[in-house]
Design an enzyme around this catalytic site. Structure first.
Site, PDB file in Angstrom:
ATOM      1  N   HIS A 199      -5.804  -5.509   3.460  1.00 33.51           N
ATOM      2  CA  HIS A 199      -4.891  -4.691   3.728  1.00 33.51           C
ATOM      3  C   HIS A 199      -4.170  -4.604   5.165  1.00 33.51           C
ATOM      4  O   HIS A 199      -5.177  -4.367   5.903  1.00 33.51           O
ATOM      5  CB  HIS A 199      -5.431  -3.155   3.204  1.00 33.51           C
ATOM      6  CG  HIS A 199      -5.858  -3.133   1.789  1.00 33.51           C
ATOM      7  ND1 HIS A 199      -5.173  -2.283   0.933  1.00 33.51           N
ATOM      8  CD2 HIS A 199      -6.609  -3.920   1.224  1.00 33.51           C
ATOM      9  CE1 HIS A 199      -5.696  -2.366  -0.164  1.00 33.51           C
ATOM     10  NE2 HIS A 199      -6.542  -3.226  -0.105  1.00 33.51           N
TER      11      HIS A 199
ATOM     12  N   GLN B 192      -4.889  -0.471  -4.583  1.00 32.43           N
ATOM     13  CA  GLN B 192      -5.711  -1.944  -5.105  1.00 32.43           C
ATOM     14  C   GLN B 192      -6.312  -1.213  -6.583  1.00 32.43           C
ATOM     15  O   GLN B 192      -6.490  -1.960  -7.542  1.00 32.43           O
ATOM     16  CB  GLN B 192      -6.658  -2.356  -4.235  1.00 32.43           C
ATOM     17  CG  GLN B 192      -7.483  -3.481  -4.721  1.00 32.43           C
ATOM     18  CD  GLN B 192      -8.149  -4.341  -3.560  1.00 32.43           C
ATOM     19  OE1 GLN B 192      -7.988  -4.047  -2.490  1.00 32.43           O
ATOM     20  NE2 GLN B 192      -9.287  -5.127  -4.064  1.00 32.43           N
TER      21      GLN B 192
ATOM     22  N   CYS C 297       0.913  -1.035  -0.133  1.00 35.80           N
ATOM     23  CA  CYS C 297      -0.061   0.029  -0.089  1.00 35.80           C
ATOM     24  C   CYS C 297       1.015   1.348   0.084  1.00 35.80           C
ATOM     25  O   CYS C 297       1.703   1.410   1.001  1.00 35.80           O
ATOM     26  CB  CYS C 297      -0.911   0.183   1.236  1.00 35.80           C
ATOM     27  SG  CYS C 297      -1.491   1.546   1.800  1.00 35.80           S
ATOM     28  N   GLU C 298       0.719   2.158  -0.922  1.00 30.75           N
ATOM     29  CA  GLU C 298       1.583   3.256  -1.154  1.00 30.75           C
ATOM     30  C   GLU C 298       1.233   4.235  -0.052  1.00 30.75           C
ATOM     31  O   GLU C 298       2.062   5.266   0.182  1.00 30.75           O
ATOM     32  CB  GLU C 298       1.297   3.820  -2.596  1.00 30.75           C
ATOM     33  CG  GLU C 298       0.027   4.587  -2.677  1.00 30.75           C
ATOM     34  CD  GLU C 298       0.168   5.102  -4.261  1.00 30.75           C
ATOM     35  OE1 GLU C 298       0.804   4.467  -5.202  1.00 30.75           O
ATOM     36  OE2 GLU C 298      -0.841   5.972  -4.578  1.00 30.75           O
ATOM     37  N   HIS C 299       0.166   4.484   0.707  1.00 28.43           N
ATOM     38  CA  HIS C 299      -0.237   5.308   1.571  1.00 28.43           C
ATOM     39  C   HIS C 299       0.593   5.006   3.096  1.00 28.43           C
ATOM     40  O   HIS C 299       0.847   5.839   3.695  1.00 28.43           O
ATOM     41  CB  HIS C 299      -1.731   5.203   1.849  1.00 28.43           C
ATOM     42  CG  HIS C 299      -2.392   5.983   0.582  1.00 28.43           C
ATOM     43  ND1 HIS C 299      -3.548   5.342   0.139  1.00 28.43           N
ATOM     44  CD2 HIS C 299      -1.879   6.778  -0.247  1.00 28.43           C
ATOM     45  CE1 HIS C 299      -3.947   5.639  -0.921  1.00 28.43           C
ATOM     46  NE2 HIS C 299      -3.061   6.650  -1.188  1.00 28.43           N
ATOM     47  N   HIS C 300       0.719   3.494   3.281  1.00 28.30           N
ATOM     48  CA  HIS C 300       1.254   3.295   4.541  1.00 28.30           C
ATOM     49  C   HIS C 300       2.489   2.340   4.634  1.00 28.30           C
ATOM     50  O   HIS C 300       3.091   1.989   5.278  1.00 28.30           O
ATOM     51  CB  HIS C 300       0.227   2.521   5.412  1.00 28.30           C
ATOM     52  CG  HIS C 300      -1.153   3.326   5.679  1.00 28.30           C
ATOM     53  ND1 HIS C 300      -2.387   2.996   4.852  1.00 28.30           N
ATOM     54  CD2 HIS C 300      -1.472   4.259   6.504  1.00 28.30           C
ATOM     55  CE1 HIS C 300      -3.370   4.006   5.387  1.00 28.30           C
ATOM     56  NE2 HIS C 300      -2.658   4.623   6.333  1.00 28.30           N
TER      57      HIS C 300
END
Ligand SMILES: [Zn+2]
Length: 220
Positions: free
Chosen positions: A180, A152, A111-114
């Site tokens: 996730h 995703q 996940c690119e955010h976390h």
């Protein structure tokens, strides 16, 4: 171990890691130096992160962690160093006009955010228009897009667009089901929640019957 010796050994490890992952640096000392410099910065930053979180980065179990994390990240992001759609270019001219469905392709992504893993299965279907590719090629292509910093939704779209671009089928449908870790391990803590995304093109977008066939085969 004295510091000079220690740093030259560290330099050796990073050097190998960089040249293995970025073969183009063999021919360019400037690129190689830049990457090694970045690798050293990243490792220093992970050391600081451990310290900031409240542990001792120099204790036994953590000493090599910054290097291991860097190495792992280069594996998680291998997909940047290839064009996954190229796997599909090995095609066969066979007269098959019906749905081709590759189910349950396992994937692991980040996940690119976390920077937390998300993983699950992708189902990839298309209705050929002359070109059909190997089933294992579809799986390799999925892996190539998964091994990047991702969300995703984008992963789902990239997979269907690669199929569209290379195979030029009558229609493409991709469904991804994933869990996730950023949802499981923190924040709202829904440990069993899974997320489904889909991308439809061509016949699948136009005809409910085609989507229904895809879905019924998924549930078999
Ligand atoms: Zn996340």
């Amino acid at each position: 171990m004295n510091t000079t010796r220690e740093s030259s050994i560290m330099m050796g490890k990073e050097h190998t890691l960089i040249t293995e992952n970025f073969p183009e640096t063999f021919d360019s000392p400037m690129k190689l130096n830049k990457k090694i410099h970045q690798a050293q910065h990243v490792m220093k930053a992970f050391k600081d992160l451990i310290d900031l979180c409240g542990d001792n980065p120099d204790r036994d179990g953590l000493q090599d962690t910054p290097y291991r994390v860097l190495k792992a990240f280069l594996e998680y992001t291998e997909g940047y160093r290839e064009d996954p759609s190229l796997y599909l270019e090995k095609t066969f001219d066979i007269d098959h006009q019906e749905l081709v469905l590759v189910k349950d392709i396992e994937f692991y992504s980040m996940c690119e955010h976390h920077f937390a893993p998300f993983f699950g299965v992708a189902h990839v279907g298309y209705i050929p228009n002359l070109k059909v590719t190997g089933l294992s090629k579809v799986a390799r292509m999925v892996e190539g897009y998964a091994r990047r910093f991702q969300v995703q939704e984008r992963l789902t779209t990239q997979i269907s667009e690669a199929i569209e671009k290379v195979l030029e089928p009558k229609g493409t449908m991709v469904v991804i089901e994933a869990r996730h870790m950023c949802m499981c391990g923190r924040g709202i803590k829904k440990s069993r929640a899974s997320t489904t995304t889909s991308s439809v093109r061509g016949i699948f977008a136009d005809k409910p019957d085609a989507r229904a066939e895809f879905i019924s085969l998924l549930n078999k």
